[in-house]
Enzyme design. Structure first.
Site, PDB file in Angstrom:
ATOM      1  N   GLY A  39      46.892  43.447  62.442  1.00  0.00           N
ATOM      2  CA  GLY A  39      46.328  42.704  61.318  1.00  0.00           C
ATOM      3  C   GLY A  39      44.818  42.600  61.430  1.00  0.00           C
ATOM      4  N   GLY A  62      45.816  31.220  67.719  1.00  0.00           N
ATOM      5  CA  GLY A  62      47.272  31.309  67.752  1.00  0.00           C
ATOM      6  C   GLY A  62      47.917  30.926  69.068  1.00  0.00           C
ATOM      7  N   ALA A  63      47.410  31.472  70.152  1.00  0.00           N
ATOM      8  CA  ALA A  63      48.081  31.279  71.443  1.00  0.00           C
ATOM      9  C   ALA A  63      48.057  29.814  71.866  1.00  0.00           C
ATOM     10  CB  ALA A  63      47.430  32.160  72.502  1.00  0.00           C
ATOM     11  N   ILE A  83      45.131  31.425  81.441  1.00  0.00           N
ATOM     12  CA  ILE A  83      45.673  32.677  80.927  1.00  0.00           C
ATOM     13  C   ILE A  83      47.199  32.571  80.981  1.00  0.00           C
ATOM     14  CG2 ILE A  83      45.784  35.176  81.281  1.00  0.00           C
ATOM     15  CD1 ILE A  83      43.072  34.051  80.198  1.00  0.00           C
ATOM     16  N   PRO A 111      48.989  37.070  81.957  1.00  0.00           N
ATOM     17  CA  PRO A 111      47.906  38.006  82.277  1.00  0.00           C
ATOM     18  C   PRO A 111      48.131  39.405  81.696  1.00  0.00           C
ATOM     19  CG  PRO A 111      48.640  36.834  84.244  1.00  0.00           C
ATOM     20  CD  PRO A 111      49.592  36.464  83.142  1.00  0.00           C
ATOM     21  N   GLN A 137      45.033  42.205  75.113  1.00  0.00           N
ATOM     22  CA  GLN A 137      44.176  41.734  74.031  1.00  0.00           C
ATOM     23  C   GLN A 137      42.714  42.097  74.313  1.00  0.00           C
ATOM     24  OE1 GLN A 137      44.688  39.148  71.033  1.00  0.00           O
ATOM     25  NE2 GLN A 137      45.954  40.947  71.110  1.00  0.00           N
ATOM     26  N   LYS A 176      42.984  28.618  75.912  1.00  0.00           N
ATOM     27  CA  LYS A 176      42.123  28.931  74.776  1.00  0.00           C
ATOM     28  C   LYS A 176      42.497  30.318  74.262  1.00  0.00           C
ATOM     29  CE  LYS A 176      38.221  27.681  77.117  1.00  0.00           C
ATOM     30  NZ  LYS A 176      36.898  27.052  77.433  1.00  0.00           N
ATOM     31  N   GLY A 177      41.758  30.784  73.280  1.00  0.00           N
ATOM     32  CA  GLY A 177      42.030  32.108  72.722  1.00  0.00           C
ATOM     33  C   GLY A 177      41.326  33.186  73.510  1.00  0.00           C
ATOM     34  N   GLU A 200      39.921  37.550  70.303  1.00  0.00           N
ATOM     35  CA  GLU A 200      38.684  37.953  69.639  1.00  0.00           C
ATOM     36  C   GLU A 200      37.540  38.084  70.623  1.00  0.00           C
ATOM     37  OE1 GLU A 200      39.695  36.410  65.212  1.00  0.00           O
ATOM     38  OE2 GLU A 200      38.358  35.126  66.355  1.00  0.00           O
TER      39      GLU A 200
END
Ligand code: FES
Ligand code: FES
Lengths: 732, 214
Positions: free
Chosen positions: A241, A511-512, A617, A620, A626, A689-690, A693
């Protein structure tokens, strides 16, 4: 349940599942071709027809006529819906500005203006080509350079101003004043947008490929002027996406309208050459950065002014955003300009704002370090800040950027590089090293889940959260397994159905952290239900372990507790404003080695490394994927990705995967990822956290800086392609 | 002002060629289409072919315009083979024809009368994965999974091609036995795009299988 204070010690601080390298639970389905993506759901509705989109071939104007008779008479055609007959429809949501369908106005190139519904794709496509459209064309301007020249000196409405930038810049011992350019970019996820729509008794179900289920359910209801309760969205597997599937898109609208007219289910996939102009993209930018510093490297003045194109009423690309927070400096100026154009709608693409902004800022930092005669990693470390540089009373929750720089430098062997450009050679290759810092905010969104303990002891988790390749299935299963004391294979996760509790969805790298928090909240509620069931008042006195629960001396299996029927709990984790009392962000340092061919100028990446500070994390394996995936996209941004604009006609010329180049296997070298695995109690109950990105942020600049180090040629206009530096390469 | 790109000429060409096809076609299977033959789009006739898919022989009557990819995904409902571009630009549709990998979107199904096709569904099942599939899971050689069946079909073929001594752009010595190097794998896999960027992990998965098979 409200997350209104920093997380204390909890089950995740003694984790057995969360934080452990866990292969994707949906892996076997995906590698065997059994995971059903949107267009492939032959089983969900009988008698599916195929819709083929008709799209505008002008950027702006008015449709005066659509001749559909020949198409209607073509073999296999069941129905045609045109934008003229539908009339204007509401804009789907306030996060969008361009219309998806309806009415005679054309707002951008490849806007959907019709759908041909037939028995097969071949028939629908052939018939669509028989439709003749007449337009009144409105001439538009698509020239960002011209808009920039007009607005460049306009600082009347800055995003922010702190101290006296102009005076401090004037007084600074060392200064930099440069412009940088980033092109428009396309998400280019591998699965094109696709939807199957079926109507039954006035209710609509759409099986689609979408990151944000609830947004899309609301948006589709708004567009079709329906009660949201009568719309169901289902999207369990999503072929990528990157922001392109955040919102309702034309495929869903065309499928819904086509199905309504044909009286049968209809499926629509956007043909690849339509994706880039029909949907959204990252807007191109021109950015001016000025930095002033003392000889010791301390930044005293920093200004970031940027323009991007946007569809009228939109927000463009927020390229200045990271500069507000990333580096210290007492005198600051942030200006954002928009140039309204009838290009397709500019909207979020992975790390919106930061991705483009850091492409510029992190070259500027490299240039500034060179002017100061400083190691660029050291220059960044000197200008680290633990508080919001615009509001020093506001601290960062956890910020370990300097540790990223140090750990990354050491693992990469940064100290061994040759700081003087164009000096290192390996055979026919000029070798260069570059680095960049990375910053990306880490927001959270309310997220709900339902957990259902089955009589056989298995747990089912249901939430409208999505997995766009991010690993949601796996981390949610891990979270539930951890909280309920179950082995991972006793947890089944079901995602992406609007019949499930509303979640955070996948976007903004929230999201996570959010969806695992929601899962945790639901599991805590289930723990209470279980306590009630076994007559215990104090849930905290229970220990959930080994698929059972222990209270004092008593030990029972979860299966035995649920033996009379499933036990269900549903809960939403709400993130209160108190989370924003500190800045919750993620940080990284990227290091890259390139080779540039002495004669041809060809760039080959030789190795890449990222050191990331992104909270706990959770897995991992998926987190690393990602990050390496973000690094690949960063290589694309640095070296090839360019949605070239036809400034005469107002559309993206490079609108397929042959012309819009993205990295392939041969472009990507060895990649290493280091996670600091810091905990951030301010962020979420899991202290996570994310990271999705963050992996992209800064990468392109690290590559560009490495090319400079290899060649001595500074390219400030992305992508860094041969035409921009070949003639300046050192003599062979 | 009309459309900036004029379609008139193309349409006339289309109509002319359609008529030619209609006249030339020996079997006018579409009775309903007769009266509007002039408007019948080019190639809209059916053919009957027999082919073997994942070991099962199939006789199918299909539209001549149907690609091998759509034959698998639509006619046979074998949706493991993906459509990423439909134009030979991404590799998501990779499957094998008589043991060789092809972009199935670039191949018309009618060209495969008598051929033996293998798609991802014929390689392994979730409970019984083929070594390459298992290696992809173990090395996290994917994220969204959409390019993955194509990557796996290509990966299996790449190892076959190297073993068969078929050189690539990065093969230095055409007379020596080709080694399974990182660059050989990367080069040969470069027709399979992964926008999720799992390349490093895919390389690790393929390398693992190559080592196990060595
Ligand atoms: S779908 Fe065949 S190459 Fe992209
Ligand atoms: S796994 Fe998503 S494109 Fe490769």
């Amino acid at each position: 349940m409200e997350f209104n204070e920093p997380a204390g010690e909890n089950v995740f601080d003694h984790s057995k599942v969360v934080g452990r390298p866990t292969p994707r639970v949906d892996g076997p389905l995906k590698v065997s071709g059994r995971a059903p993506y949107a267009y492939e759901r032959h089983d969900v509705a009988e008698g599916q027809l195929v819709g083929y989109p008709v799209v505008s071939t002008i950027a702006q104007g008015r449709i005066t006529n659509m001749e559909t008779e020949a198409a209607l008479n073509a073999p296999g055609v069941v129905a045609i819906v045109t934008t003229l007959e539908t009339g204007e429809m509401p804009i789907p949501s306030d996060m969008n500005v361009a219309p998806l369908f309806g009415g005679a106005e054309v707002a951008h190139y490849h806007q959907a203006i019709g759908v041909v519904v037939a028995d097969t794709l071949e028939q629908a496509r052939a018939a669509a080509a028989l439709i003749k459209v007449d337009y009144d064309v409105t001439k538009g301007s698509y020239d960002l350079e011209a808009a920039w020249q007009e607005k460049r000196e306009d600082r009347s409405d800055p995003v922010s101003r702190v101290g006296d930038f102009e005076a401090a810049f004037e007084a600074a011992e060392v200064t930099l004043d440069q412009e940088y350019r980033t092109p428009s970019q396309s998400h280019a996820m591998m699965e094109p947008h696709a939807s199957i729509a079926a109507w039954k008794d006035g209710k609509l179900t759409v099986w689609t490929s979408n990151q944000m289920i609830e947004w899309t359910r609301q948006a589709l209801a708004t567009t079709l002027e329906m009660d949201p309760e009568d719309v169901r969205i289902d999207s369990p597997f999503i072929g990528g996406g990157f922001g392109s599937k955040l919102f309702l898109r034309a495929d869903s609208v065309l499928a819904a309208l086509g199905a309504r007219k044909a009286g049968r289910p209809v499926k629509v996939m956007l043909p690849r050459p339509m994706v880039m102009n029909n949907t959204t993209h990252r807007a191109s930018t021109i950015q001016r950065i000025r930095i002033g510093a003392q000889q010791d490297g301390k930044i005293t003045a920093i200004a970031h002014e940027a323009i991007s194109h946007t569809f009228p009423g939109g927000d463009g690309e927020n390229a200045i955003s990271q500069t507000q927070k990333f580096y210290a400096g007492e005198n600051r100026l942030i200006v954002k300009h928009l140039a309204e154009m009838h290009l397709p709608e500019a909207n979020a693409m992975r790390a919106p704002g930061e991705a483009a902004g850091l492409m510029a800022l992190e070259i500027a930092m490299d240039e500034m370090a060179e002017k100061l005669g400083m190691d660029p990693a050291e220059f960044r470390a000197i200008n680290d800040t633990q508080v919001d540089p615009e509001d020093p009373d506001k601290p960062f929750s956890e910020r370990h950027f300097v540790e990223c720089l140090n750990r990354g430098s050491e693992a990469f062997g940064w100290g061994d590089r040759n700081a003087t450009p164009g000096q290192r050679r390996d055979g026919n290759w000029l070798i260069g090293h570059g680095m960049a810092g990375a910053y990306r905010g880490s927001p959270a969104q309310d997220s709900g889940a339902r957990v259902r303990l089955q009589p056989d002891g298995r747990l089912i988790v249901e939430t409208d959260m999505t997995d766009i390749g991010t690993g949601s299935y796996t981390i949610i299963a891990q979270t539930a397994a951890e909280t309920m004391g179950l082995p991972l294979d006793m947890v089944e996760v079901r995602l992406g159905d609007s019949d499930f509790p509303v979640s955070a969805g996948s976007g903004g790298q929230w999201g996570a952290a959010s969806s695992t928090a929601g899962t945790y909240a639901a599991c805590l509620a289930l723990r209470s239900e279980i306590a009630k069931k076994i007559g215990v008042n104090d849930t905290d006195s229970l220990t959930f372990k080994n698929a059972g629960v222990r209270t004092g001396e008593k030990q029972m299996t979860l299966a035995s507790i649920a033996s009379e029927g499933e036990i269900v709990a549903e809960y939403t984790m709400e993130f209160s404003d108190s989370r924003d009392e500190e800045i919750v962000s993620t940080f990284a340092a990227h290091f890259v080695e390139v080779g540039v061919h002495v004669a041809t100028g060809e760039i080959r990446l030789r190795r890449m490394l990222a050191a990331c500070d992104a909270g706990r994390i959770l897995n991992p394996i998926t987190a690393r994927s990602q990050v390496i995936g973000g690094m690949v996209m960063g290589v694309g941004a640095a070296m090839m990705e360019d949605l070239a604009i036809d400034e005469g006609r107002g559309f993206f010329v490079t609108h397929d995967l042959a012309n819009y180049e993205v990295p392939v296997h041969m472009d990507i070298p060895d990649q290493e990822v280091i996670f600091l695995d810091t905990l951030d109690p301010q962020s979420s109950p899991l202290k996570a956290k994310g990271v999705g990105e963050l992996g992209l942020c800064g990468v392109a600049a690290a590559v560009a800086n490495a090319v400079y180090n290899a060649t001595g040629v500074r390219v400030r206009d992305y992508p860094v392609t041969l035409d921009k530096y070949l003639d300046q390469l050192p003599a062979v | 002002m009309g459309a900036p790109i004029e379609f008139e000429i193309r349409r006339r060409t289309l109509v002319a060629s359609s008529a030619a096809v209609a006249i030339g076609a020996a079997t006018g299977q579409r009775s309903g289409a007769q009266s509007r033959a002039a408007l019948t789009p080019s190639g809209a006739e059916d053919s009957t072919i027999t082919l073997t898919v994942n070991g099962v022989e199939q006789e199918l009557t299909i539209d001549n315009r149907t690609t091998l990819l759509d034959l698998l995904r639509e006619n046979l409902k074998l949706t493991g083979t993906k459509k990423g571009c439909d134009h030979g630009q991404c590799g998501a549709c990779t499957c094998t024809v008589n043991g060789q990998r092809v972009n199935s979107c670039l191949s018309l199904a009618v060209m495969h009368d008598g051929d033996e096709i293998q798609s991802i569904e014929g390689v392994g099942t979730p409970d019984d994965l083929d070594p390459m599939q298992a290696a992809f899971v173990a090395n996290d050689g994917f994220q969204c999974g959409y390019c993955t069946p194509g990557q796996i079909m290509s990966a299996r073929s790449v190892l076959d091609e190297i073993r068969a001594g078929i050189p690539s752009h990065v093969t230095d010595d055409l007379n020596a036995q080709i080694e399974v190097t990182d660059d050989e794998i990367r080069e040969r896999m470069s027709g399979n795009i992964c926008r999720c960027g799992a390349y490093s992990n895919i390389l690790a998965a393929i390398t693992k299988v190559a080592e196990e098979q060595a």
